[in-house]
Design a protein around this motif. Structure first.
Motif, PDB file in Angstrom:
ATOM      1  N   UNK A   1       0.500  -1.319   0.333  1.00  9.30           N
ATOM      2  CA  UNK A   1       0.095   0.040  -0.128  1.00  9.30           C
ATOM      3  C   UNK A   1       0.726   1.396  -0.221  1.00  9.30           C
ATOM      4  N   UNK A   2       0.300   2.352  -0.152  1.00  5.12           N
ATOM      5  CA  UNK A   2       1.073   3.559   0.000  1.00  5.12           C
ATOM      6  C   UNK A   2       1.531   3.518   0.939  1.00  5.12           C
ATOM      7  N   UNK A   3       0.542   3.610   2.417  1.00  7.79           N
ATOM      8  CA  UNK A   3       1.472   3.907   3.782  1.00  7.79           C
ATOM      9  C   UNK A   3       2.738   3.065   3.849  1.00  7.79           C
ATOM     10  N   UNK A   4       2.196   1.529   3.805  1.00 13.07           N
ATOM     11  CA  UNK A   4       3.468   0.906   3.698  1.00 13.07           C
ATOM     12  C   UNK A   4       4.757   1.291   3.352  1.00 13.07           C
ATOM     13  N   UNK A   5       4.459   2.120   1.776  1.00 12.14           N
ATOM     14  CA  UNK A   5       5.253   2.827   0.692  1.00 12.14           C
ATOM     15  C   UNK A   5       6.462   3.910   1.432  1.00 12.14           C
ATOM     16  N   UNK A   6       5.229   4.736   1.973  1.00  9.99           N
ATOM     17  CA  UNK A   6       6.148   5.741   2.338  1.00  9.99           C
ATOM     18  C   UNK A   6       7.230   5.700   4.163  1.00  9.99           C
ATOM     19  N   UNK A   7       6.349   4.769   4.602  1.00  8.03           N
ATOM     20  CA  UNK A   7       6.280   4.831   5.881  1.00  8.03           C
ATOM     21  C   UNK A   7       7.742   3.639   5.608  1.00  8.03           C
ATOM     22  N   UNK A   8       7.734   2.962   4.910  1.00  6.75           N
ATOM     23  CA  UNK A   8       9.074   1.992   5.122  1.00  6.75           C
ATOM     24  C   UNK A   8      10.028   2.776   4.306  1.00  6.75           C
ATOM     25  N   UNK A   9       9.570   3.888   3.272  1.00  7.80           N
ATOM     26  CA  UNK A   9      10.898   4.225   2.609  1.00  7.80           C
ATOM     27  C   UNK A   9      11.356   5.276   3.718  1.00  7.80           C
ATOM     28  N   UNK A  10      10.669   6.338   4.600  1.00 11.60           N
ATOM     29  CA  UNK A  10      10.912   7.359   5.460  1.00 11.60           C
ATOM     30  C   UNK A  10      12.345   6.405   6.483  1.00 11.60           C
ATOM     31  N   UNK A  11      11.650   4.872   6.827  1.00 10.35           N
ATOM     32  CA  UNK A  11      12.397   4.329   7.985  1.00 10.35           C
ATOM     33  C   UNK A  11      13.733   4.136   7.508  1.00 10.35           C
ATOM     34  N   UNK A  12      14.068   4.084   6.000  1.00 11.60           N
ATOM     35  CA  UNK A  12      15.605   3.709   5.033  1.00 11.60           C
ATOM     36  C   UNK A  12      15.895   4.967   5.333  1.00 11.60           C
ATOM     37  N   UNK A  13      15.344   5.858   4.678  1.00  9.12           N
ATOM     38  CA  UNK A  13      16.228   7.586   4.740  1.00  9.12           C
ATOM     39  C   UNK A  13      16.541   7.852   6.116  1.00  9.12           C
ATOM     40  N   UNK A  14      16.224   6.920   6.929  1.00  6.46           N
ATOM     41  CA  UNK A  14      16.331   8.095   8.737  1.00  6.46           C
ATOM     42  C   UNK A  14      17.169   6.803   8.496  1.00  6.46           C
ATOM     43  N   UNK A  15      17.240   5.941   8.058  1.00  8.26           N
ATOM     44  CA  UNK A  15      18.776   5.124   9.167  1.00  8.26           C
ATOM     45  C   UNK A  15      19.818   5.499   7.900  1.00  8.26           C
ATOM     46  N   UNK A  16      19.633   5.556   6.801  1.00 13.49           N
ATOM     47  CA  UNK A  16      20.640   6.107   5.951  1.00 13.49           C
ATOM     48  C   UNK A  16      21.697   7.390   6.931  1.00 13.49           C
ATOM     49  N   UNK A  17      19.902   8.500   7.312  1.00 13.64           N
ATOM     50  CA  UNK A  17      21.163   9.447   7.500  1.00 13.64           C
ATOM     51  C   UNK A  17      21.732   9.714   9.587  1.00 13.64           C
ATOM     52  N   UNK A  18      20.962   8.606   9.507  1.00 17.31           N
ATOM     53  CA  UNK A  18      21.686   8.807  10.735  1.00 17.31           C
ATOM     54  C   UNK A  18      23.294   7.852  10.812  1.00 17.31           C
ATOM     55  N   UNK A  19      23.444   6.377   9.822  1.00 10.78           N
ATOM     56  CA  UNK A  19      24.562   6.161   9.220  1.00 10.78           C
ATOM     57  C   UNK A  19      25.239   7.365   9.291  1.00 10.78           C
ATOM     58  N   UNK A  20      25.312   8.154   8.077  1.00 14.22           N
ATOM     59  CA  UNK A  20      25.872   9.325   7.518  1.00 14.22           C
ATOM     60  C   UNK A  20      26.359  10.026   8.604  1.00 14.22           C
ATOM     61  N   UNK A  21      25.220  10.646   9.187  1.00 16.25           N
ATOM     62  CA  UNK A  21      26.181  10.922  10.236  1.00 16.25           C
ATOM     63  C   UNK A  21      26.936  10.140  11.225  1.00 16.25           C
ATOM     64  N   UNK A  22      27.180  10.112  11.717  1.00 18.43           N
ATOM     65  CA  UNK A  22      27.976   8.674  12.078  1.00 18.43           C
ATOM     66  C   UNK A  22      29.390   8.013  11.197  1.00 18.43           C
ATOM     67  N   UNK A  23      29.050   8.319  10.284  1.00 15.74           N
ATOM     68  CA  UNK A  23      30.076   8.512   9.120  1.00 15.74           C
ATOM     69  C   UNK A  23      31.063   9.763   8.700  1.00 15.74           C
ATOM     70  N   UNK A  24      30.223  10.658   8.649  1.00 16.03           N
ATOM     71  CA  UNK A  24      30.907  11.745   9.245  1.00 16.03           C
ATOM     72  C   UNK A  24      31.934  12.249  10.186  1.00 16.03           C
ATOM     73  N   UNK A  25      31.131  11.604  11.516  1.00 12.52           N
ATOM     74  CA  UNK A  25      32.028  11.960  13.224  1.00 12.52           C
ATOM     75  C   UNK A  25      32.749  11.226  12.884  1.00 12.52           C
TER      76      UNK A  25
END
Length: 244
Positions: free
Chosen positions: A10-34
């Motif tokens: 569903x569109x809700x599942x698509x948006x929810x999972x996509x946001x979780x993946x993007x947030x996970x990527x941003x967290x990993x990027x933050x620690x990588x830059x640190x």
């Protein structure tokens, strides 16, 4: 056929999972830059820094592919056609991106490296998603990754460093905020060919005068501080060399 057409996601599942993946990527990027900016005694990076950078290079396209698969899964037939058309229209950008992943993973392209690509010979000042900004004696050149991979490239440790340069720069307007002024100077520094990017220039507000910032830069060998001032003055800024 009905099983294929029926929406498995569903569109809700698509948006929810996509946001979780993007947030996970941003967290990993933050620690990588640190980890990348963390130096032992100001000279050596910890071993995990390089591993995190390579892991991020792989993680990013994997997340993009997962989101694309989720998008197609919403409506397999129609969304697959849309994805195919978009990939066709963005073929060159996708090719540059893929070549960039290969280059960045297989080599260590950083600000402390010199790169030779065909007739271009200079310092890497910025690594983007689709290409590199290279500082040469003639200025800053942009090369996309597909061209770099096709022409071939070599990396070297770079030429010997010169001395540190301390320059006081005054904003063009008194209405300019410190954050805006720092942003303007950062944009100018990328185009300044005299800087040795082994060490990132520092911009601070140590000056006693309002609307004035201090630049600390490592210059290439045989480059005088006056050349930096002349460059900044041509850009419309008032500056003086600070004697340490």
């Amino acid at each position: 056929m009905e099983e294929i057409i029926r929406n498995p996601v569903s569109w809700f599942e698509f948006v929810s999972i996509s946001l979780l993946l993007i947030i996970f990527q941003q967290v990993v990027t933050f620690f990588s830059r640190y980890l990348r900016d963390f130096w032992i005694h100001g000279k050596t990076r910890i071993p995990a820094a390089e591993l995190s950078q390579k892991g991020l290079i792989i993680l990013e396209p994997v997340i993009f592919i997962c989101i694309l698969i989720l998008f197609i899964a919403i409506n397999p037939i129609i969304h697959a056609i849309v994805a195919f058309i978009l990939c066709g229209l963005m073929y060159q950008q996708i090719r540059d991106y893929q070549c960039g992943r290969i280059i960045l993973y297989s080599s260590t392209i950083m600000h402390d490296k010199k790169i030779n690509v065909g007739k271009y010979n200079g310092s890497v000042v910025k690594t983007g998603k689709l290409g590199l900004h290279i500082s040469t004696p003639e200025g800053v050149s942009y090369l996309n990754y597909s061209r770099i991979l096709a022409d071939g490239f070599t990396l070297s440790a770079g030429q010997e460093s010169g001395e540190y340069c301390y320059v006081l720069v005054k904003a063009k307007s008194s209405d300019t905020t410190i954050q805006e002024f720092k942003k303007q100077l950062n944009e100018i520094l990328v185009t300044l060919p005299y800087i040795d990017w082994k060490y990132k220039p520092k911009i601070s507000s140590n000056s006693q005068m309002e609307g004035e910032l201090e630049l600390k830069m490592l210059l290439h060998q045989n480059v005088a501080s006056e050349e930096v001032c002349r460059f900044l003055k041509e850009a419309g800024y008032h500056c003086v060399i600070k004697i340490i």
